[in-house]
Design a protein around this motif. Sequence first.
Motif, PDB file in Angstrom:
ATOM      1  N   VAL A 113      -0.739 -10.967 -14.774  1.00  0.00           N
ATOM      2  CA  VAL A 113      -0.268 -10.781 -13.314  1.00  0.00           C
ATOM      3  C   VAL A 113      -1.761 -10.969 -12.625  1.00  0.00           C
ATOM      4  O   VAL A 113      -2.151 -10.286 -13.079  1.00  0.00           O
ATOM      5  N   PRO A 114      -1.171 -11.341 -10.961  1.00  0.00           N
ATOM      6  CA  PRO A 114      -1.414 -11.264 -10.075  1.00  0.00           C
ATOM      7  C   PRO A 114      -2.462 -10.294  -9.410  1.00  0.00           C
ATOM      8  O   PRO A 114      -1.436  -8.924  -9.617  1.00  0.00           O
ATOM      9  N   LEU A 115      -3.070  -9.926  -9.343  1.00  0.00           N
ATOM     10  CA  LEU A 115      -3.365  -8.834  -8.310  1.00  0.00           C
ATOM     11  C   LEU A 115      -4.234  -8.456  -7.190  1.00  0.00           C
ATOM     12  O   LEU A 115      -5.787 -10.034  -7.085  1.00  0.00           O
ATOM     13  N   ALA A 116      -3.733  -8.057  -5.331  1.00  0.00           N
ATOM     14  CA  ALA A 116      -4.274  -8.414  -5.116  1.00  0.00           C
ATOM     15  C   ALA A 116      -4.441  -6.907  -4.281  1.00  0.00           C
ATOM     16  O   ALA A 116      -4.018  -5.745  -4.030  1.00  0.00           O
ATOM     17  N   ARG A 117      -6.045  -7.510  -3.313  1.00  0.00           N
ATOM     18  CA  ARG A 117      -6.211  -5.851  -2.702  1.00  0.00           C
ATOM     19  C   ARG A 117      -6.943  -6.705  -0.780  1.00  0.00           C
ATOM     20  O   ARG A 117      -6.560  -7.146  -0.968  1.00  0.00           O
ATOM     21  N   HIS A 147     -12.414  10.709   5.829  1.00  0.00           N
ATOM     22  CA  HIS A 147     -11.865   9.948   4.301  1.00  0.00           C
ATOM     23  C   HIS A 147     -11.901   8.175   3.602  1.00  0.00           C
ATOM     24  O   HIS A 147     -12.168   7.367   5.362  1.00  0.00           O
ATOM     25  N   GLN A 148     -11.891   7.978   3.397  1.00  0.00           N
ATOM     26  CA  GLN A 148     -12.594   6.319   3.334  1.00  0.00           C
ATOM     27  C   GLN A 148     -11.205   6.171   3.168  1.00  0.00           C
ATOM     28  O   GLN A 148     -10.580   6.056   3.106  1.00  0.00           O
ATOM     29  N   PRO A 149     -11.044   4.418   3.422  1.00  0.00           N
ATOM     30  CA  PRO A 149     -10.060   3.375   3.370  1.00  0.00           C
ATOM     31  C   PRO A 149      -9.732   3.048   2.163  1.00  0.00           C
ATOM     32  O   PRO A 149     -10.182   3.586   0.711  1.00  0.00           O
ATOM     33  N   GLU A 150      -8.265   3.373   2.639  1.00  0.00           N
ATOM     34  CA  GLU A 150      -7.251   3.207   1.127  1.00  0.00           C
ATOM     35  C   GLU A 150      -7.056   1.907   1.022  1.00  0.00           C
ATOM     36  O   GLU A 150      -7.090   1.310   2.229  1.00  0.00           O
ATOM     37  N   VAL A 151      -7.601   0.877   0.081  1.00  0.00           N
ATOM     38  CA  VAL A 151      -7.366  -0.372  -0.605  1.00  0.00           C
ATOM     39  C   VAL A 151      -6.094  -0.220  -1.149  1.00  0.00           C
ATOM     40  O   VAL A 151      -5.978   0.039  -2.273  1.00  0.00           O
ATOM     41  N   LEU A 152      -5.322  -1.062  -0.387  1.00  0.00           N
ATOM     42  CA  LEU A 152      -3.497  -1.683  -1.189  1.00  0.00           C
ATOM     43  C   LEU A 152      -4.166  -2.235  -2.159  1.00  0.00           C
ATOM     44  O   LEU A 152      -4.474  -3.803  -2.201  1.00  0.00           O
ATOM     45  N   TYR A 153      -3.521  -2.293  -3.803  1.00  0.00           N
ATOM     46  CA  TYR A 153      -3.450  -2.903  -4.707  1.00  0.00           C
ATOM     47  C   TYR A 153      -2.493  -3.531  -5.178  1.00  0.00           C
ATOM     48  O   TYR A 153      -1.680  -2.331  -5.043  1.00  0.00           O
ATOM     49  N   ARG A 154      -1.502  -4.970  -4.769  1.00  0.00           N
ATOM     50  CA  ARG A 154      -0.507  -4.717  -4.943  1.00  0.00           C
ATOM     51  C   ARG A 154      -0.730  -6.014  -6.654  1.00  0.00           C
ATOM     52  O   ARG A 154      -1.729  -6.532  -6.708  1.00  0.00           O
ATOM     53  N   VAL A 155       0.705  -5.441  -8.042  1.00  0.00           N
ATOM     54  CA  VAL A 155      -0.118  -6.263  -8.863  1.00  0.00           C
ATOM     55  C   VAL A 155       1.538  -6.855  -9.110  1.00  0.00           C
ATOM     56  O   VAL A 155       2.189  -6.025  -8.656  1.00  0.00           O
ATOM     57  N   LEU A 171       6.068  -9.156 -11.525  1.00  0.00           N
ATOM     58  CA  LEU A 171       5.203  -9.000 -13.391  1.00  0.00           C
ATOM     59  C   LEU A 171       6.259  -9.845 -13.972  1.00  0.00           C
ATOM     60  O   LEU A 171       7.206  -9.806 -13.384  1.00  0.00           O
ATOM     61  N   PRO A 172       6.263 -10.110 -15.004  1.00  0.00           N
ATOM     62  CA  PRO A 172       7.242 -10.693 -15.557  1.00  0.00           C
ATOM     63  C   PRO A 172       8.763  -9.877 -16.137  1.00  0.00           C
ATOM     64  O   PRO A 172       8.688  -8.417 -16.260  1.00  0.00           O
ATOM     65  N   SER A 173       9.864 -10.611 -16.129  1.00  0.00           N
ATOM     66  CA  SER A 173      11.042 -10.391 -16.191  1.00  0.00           C
ATOM     67  C   SER A 173      11.039  -9.637 -17.140  1.00  0.00           C
ATOM     68  O   SER A 173      10.567 -10.452 -18.874  1.00  0.00           O
ATOM     69  N   ARG A 174      11.887  -8.185 -17.747  1.00  0.00           N
ATOM     70  CA  ARG A 174      11.351  -7.703 -19.226  1.00  0.00           C
ATOM     71  C   ARG A 174      13.560  -8.248 -19.884  1.00  0.00           C
ATOM     72  O   ARG A 174      14.177  -8.152 -18.875  1.00  0.00           O
ATOM     73  N   PRO A 175      13.582  -7.869 -21.165  1.00  0.00           N
ATOM     74  CA  PRO A 175      14.721  -8.802 -21.876  1.00  0.00           C
ATOM     75  C   PRO A 175      15.684  -7.037 -21.581  1.00  0.00           C
ATOM     76  O   PRO A 175      15.130  -6.057 -21.544  1.00  0.00           O
TER      77      PRO A 175
END
Length: 160
Positions: free
Chosen positions: A122-126, A140-148, A151-155
């Motif tokens: 699946v894609p990962l965007a930052r 404080h360092q920057p907080e980088v948003l990781y958006r994953v 997701l594939p749908s699960r049965p």
Amino acid sequence: MEDGAAIWRIARDSEVLDLNSSYSYLLWCRDFAATSLVARGADGEPVAFVTGYIRPERPHTLVVWQIAVDHTHRGRGLAGVLLDALTTRVASRGIDTVETTVTPDNTASDRLFTSYARRHDVPLAREVLFAGDLFPDRAHQPEVLYRVGPLPSRPTGDSL
């Protein structure tokens, strides 16, 4: 709630997580137990945890707040196992995206979420969510948003 003190100690000893008050870990174990997991060692004591919550404005998004493994259990892939188990657990709630924030110096978390995205294909965007100068302590360092995701749908068990 009995795991709150142990996960506070694991977070404290991680040397990379922002440590919240011990009270917050007790509260987290009470209010967000459905979106959090604790791994136990052979003696039954907590050795790792992942805490998360569902974003109120985005009910299909799981935010992973913290994930940590006790130093004696690191290097075994336990964080990845916990992350997989948590996302499997919440999939029935329609979760299709995982978010977290990572500071630029936290290479372990970067590797964890990058490998999670790769493992699930699946894609990962930052993108920077909170610049360092927004924090009142200015250290404080920057907080980088990781958006994953998505997701594939699960049965759900209803399919053949």
